[in-house]
Design a protein around this motif. Structure first.
Motif, PDB file in Angstrom:
ATOM      1  N   PRO A 316      13.007 -11.503  -8.515  1.00 48.08           N
ATOM      2  CA  PRO A 316      11.817 -12.220  -8.430  1.00 48.08           C
ATOM      3  C   PRO A 316      11.021 -11.784  -9.583  1.00 48.08           C
ATOM      4  O   PRO A 316      10.992 -10.431  -9.993  1.00 48.08           O
ATOM      5  N   ASN A 317      10.215 -12.563 -10.142  1.00 46.88           N
ATOM      6  CA  ASN A 317       9.394 -12.268 -11.166  1.00 46.88           C
ATOM      7  C   ASN A 317       8.149 -11.691 -10.787  1.00 46.88           C
ATOM      8  O   ASN A 317       7.668 -11.456  -9.498  1.00 46.88           O
ATOM      9  N   TYR A 318       6.904 -11.613 -11.495  1.00 48.93           N
ATOM     10  CA  TYR A 318       5.890 -10.948 -10.919  1.00 48.93           C
ATOM     11  C   TYR A 318       5.132 -12.049  -9.934  1.00 48.93           C
ATOM     12  O   TYR A 318       4.854 -11.333  -8.819  1.00 48.93           O
ATOM     13  N   GLU A 319       5.113 -13.159 -10.144  1.00 48.15           N
ATOM     14  CA  GLU A 319       4.480 -13.921  -8.888  1.00 48.15           C
ATOM     15  C   GLU A 319       5.567 -13.952  -7.740  1.00 48.15           C
ATOM     16  O   GLU A 319       4.903 -13.998  -6.534  1.00 48.15           O
ATOM     17  N   GLY A 320       6.498 -14.001  -7.780  1.00 49.60           N
ATOM     18  CA  GLY A 320       7.717 -13.962  -6.739  1.00 49.60           C
ATOM     19  C   GLY A 320       7.509 -12.593  -6.056  1.00 49.60           C
ATOM     20  O   GLY A 320       7.265 -12.553  -4.801  1.00 49.60           O
ATOM     21  N   ARG A 321       7.450 -11.456  -6.711  1.00 47.99           N
ATOM     22  CA  ARG A 321       7.153 -10.213  -6.078  1.00 47.99           C
ATOM     23  C   ARG A 321       5.791 -10.308  -5.478  1.00 47.99           C
ATOM     24  O   ARG A 321       5.734  -9.800  -4.095  1.00 47.99           O
ATOM     25  N   LEU A 322       4.724 -10.753  -5.851  1.00 48.27           N
ATOM     26  CA  LEU A 322       3.406 -10.778  -5.246  1.00 48.27           C
ATOM     27  C   LEU A 322       3.470 -11.662  -3.914  1.00 48.27           C
ATOM     28  O   LEU A 322       2.908 -11.277  -2.807  1.00 48.27           O
ATOM     29  N   GLU A 323       4.091 -12.794  -3.963  1.00 54.67           N
ATOM     30  CA  GLU A 323       4.409 -13.794  -2.993  1.00 54.67           C
ATOM     31  C   GLU A 323       5.272 -12.968  -1.716  1.00 54.67           C
ATOM     32  O   GLU A 323       4.969 -13.038  -0.546  1.00 54.67           O
ATOM     33  N   ILE A 324       6.264 -12.269  -2.128  1.00 49.78           N
ATOM     34  CA  ILE A 324       7.084 -11.610  -0.927  1.00 49.78           C
ATOM     35  C   ILE A 324       6.398 -10.371  -0.644  1.00 49.78           C
ATOM     36  O   ILE A 324       6.439 -10.201   0.761  1.00 49.78           O
ATOM     37  N   LEU A 325       5.451  -9.768  -1.164  1.00 49.77           N
ATOM     38  CA  LEU A 325       4.676  -8.696  -0.811  1.00 49.77           C
ATOM     39  C   LEU A 325       3.526  -9.202   0.408  1.00 49.77           C
ATOM     40  O   LEU A 325       3.232  -8.623   1.410  1.00 49.77           O
ATOM     41  N   LYS A 326       3.176 -10.543   0.068  1.00 50.96           N
ATOM     42  CA  LYS A 326       2.256 -11.097   0.863  1.00 50.96           C
ATOM     43  C   LYS A 326       2.929 -11.245   2.113  1.00 50.96           C
ATOM     44  O   LYS A 326       2.064 -11.077   3.269  1.00 50.96           O
ATOM     45  N   ILE A 327       4.086 -11.830   2.105  1.00 52.10           N
ATOM     46  CA  ILE A 327       4.757 -11.851   3.387  1.00 52.10           C
ATOM     47  C   ILE A 327       4.944 -10.714   4.360  1.00 52.10           C
ATOM     48  O   ILE A 327       4.847 -10.650   5.322  1.00 52.10           O
ATOM     49  N   HIS A 328       5.564  -9.881   3.658  1.00 51.33           N
ATOM     50  CA  HIS A 328       6.018  -8.546   4.387  1.00 51.33           C
ATOM     51  C   HIS A 328       4.777  -7.583   4.629  1.00 51.33           C
ATOM     52  O   HIS A 328       4.777  -6.787   5.850  1.00 51.33           O
ATOM     53  N   THR A 329       3.498  -7.920   3.981  1.00 48.18           N
ATOM     54  CA  THR A 329       2.329  -7.006   4.540  1.00 48.18           C
ATOM     55  C   THR A 329       1.265  -7.775   5.488  1.00 48.18           C
ATOM     56  O   THR A 329       0.516  -7.452   5.712  1.00 48.18           O
ATOM     57  N   LYS A 330       1.677  -8.997   5.798  1.00 52.64           N
ATOM     58  CA  LYS A 330       1.066  -9.891   6.623  1.00 52.64           C
ATOM     59  C   LYS A 330       0.421  -9.307   7.942  1.00 52.64           C
ATOM     60  O   LYS A 330      -0.691  -9.343   8.277  1.00 52.64           O
TER      61      LYS A 330
END
Length: 402
Positions: A316-330
């Motif tokens: 994942p690129n930066y936007e992808g990493r940010l979206e993944i982090l939002k999912i796992h830190t929800k």
């Protein structure tokens, strides 16, 4: 007779009556007891007779000769059948009157009488326990919304796998054939298996998961048999999705110089190729393959008509990493000052699996220090631990193979 004598006579009579009544009550009580015992003995006799009948039936069953396993090779006009027994030769035999003629299908397994070899009954098809155990009974709970940074890949998988199963009429109206199979390629931990799980959750199809290495067997022909039975199960359970993980373990390029083990893997690959070619394009069985080594796959496996669509699942690129982090830190209890954008920048080059591990490690650091809230320092320690460990592994592997 005077009054005194009369009273004595009456008294004696009353005493005798009392004795008779007592004896009568005792006799009645004895009769009731005898009747109760009679009923108990009758019930025991009935139970014993029933048990004796069952034992006689079991004895007769145990005395019956064993049946021979065979297969039907041909059905003749006069009702007889040509069978191949487990002993080797072919025989023309009759069938039992209890076997319906419509069940006599060429290729079916049958039980044969040991002496006359007559067909006694038709057996259900045999499937290897390894194949039957590959069916996922309970659907995965993962949805597309829980996969971050792969919007384009999700769209392509849905077009190739989900839409042909849920809306096949669209392809017929347009006049095109949907892809037979989808191959997911990319580094480990980027979400290939997650995509397959999400497709299984979204559709009502039976999900059959297999790891490619499980198809590599010790004996000649066993791997090809497993592949054949795997697709037979998929056809029987249609609509279904067959997910073959680590496809490179059986789909490697065929070489001229090879050992006997390599030749057995090649036989398994050829059976897989033939099964992929045999599917109806608009059929209700879809194939999803996953590999992180597409460079070693055989060209015949990658040609159009087998895996028609190859979908790359990148890091994942930066936007992808940010979206993944939002999912796992929800669901995490985090400090309000934590910036996920900074964490996404610091975790440059991390895969989805590594980002999940970073979130888990950050929580572990907070628990270690007795806190119920994750702070920014916890994420810094987690990034350093996870990414530095992965980097050390890469360096170590490079030294080993140098």
């Amino acid at each position: 007779m005077n009054d005194e004598q009369l009273e004595e006579v009456v008294k004696e009579l009353n005493d005798k009556i009392e004795v008779l009544e007592t004896k009568n009550s005792e006799v009645i009580s004895d009769l009731q007891k005898v009747e109760s015992e009679r009923r108990y003995i009758e019930s025991e006799l009935f139970r014993t007779q029933k048990e004796l009948k069952r034992m006689k039936s079991e004895l007769e069953r145990m005395k019956s000769p064993p049946l021979i396993i065979g297969s039907i090779k041909d059905v003749l006009i006069d009702g007889r059948v040509v069978v191949k027994s487990s002993t080797g030769p072919d025989f023309i035999v009759t069938t039992s009157e209890y076997v319906p003629p419509e069940d006599l299908i060429v290729g079916s397994r049958v039980a044969l009488n040991k002496q006359t070899l007559a067909v006694m009954n038709v057996l259900p098809p045999s499937l290897d326990p390894l194949v039957t155990g590959a069916e996922i009974i309970e659907k995965p709970e993962l949805t597309y919304s829980e996969i971050g940074g792969l919007e384009e890949q999700i769209m392509e998988v849905r077009e190739a796998v989900e839409d042909p199963l849920l809306r096949p009429e669209l392809y017929k109206k347009v006049g095109i054939e949907p892809p037979k199979g989808v191959l997911l390629v990319g580094p480990p931990g980027t979400g290939k298996t997650l995509l397959a799980k999400a497709v299984a959750h979204q559709t009502n199809a039976t999900f059959i998961r297999f790891v490619g290495s499980e198809l590599v067997q010790k004996y000649i022909g066993e791997g090809a048999r497993l592949v054949r039975e795997l697709f037979e199960l998929a056809k029987e359970k249609a609509p279904s999705i067959v997910f073959i993980d680590e496809l490179d373990s059986i789909g490697a390029k065929r070489l001229e110089v090879s050992t006997s083990g390599d030749r057995e893997v090649q036989r398994t690959l050829m059976q897989l190729l033939s099964e992929l070619d045999g599917f109806n394009p608009i059929g209700e069985v879809k194939i999803i393959g996953a590999t992180n080594r597409p460079d070693i796959l055989d060209d015949a496996l990658l040609r159009p008509g087998r895996f028609d669509r190859i979908i790359e699942v990148p890091v994942p690129n930066y936007e992808g990493r940010l979206e993944i982090l939002k999912i796992h830190t929800k669901k995490m209890n985090m400090d309000k000052n934590i910036s996920l954008t900074e964490i996404a920048m610091k975790a440059d080059g991390a895969t989805g699996a590594e980002l999940k591990a970073i979130c888990t490690e950050a929580g572990m650091f907070a628990i270690r220090e007795g806190r119920d809230c994750v702070i920014s320092t916890d994420f810094d320690h987690a990034i350093s631990k996870i990414l530095d460990t992965e980097a050390a592994k890469i360096v170590e592997s490079g030294v080993m193979f140098a």
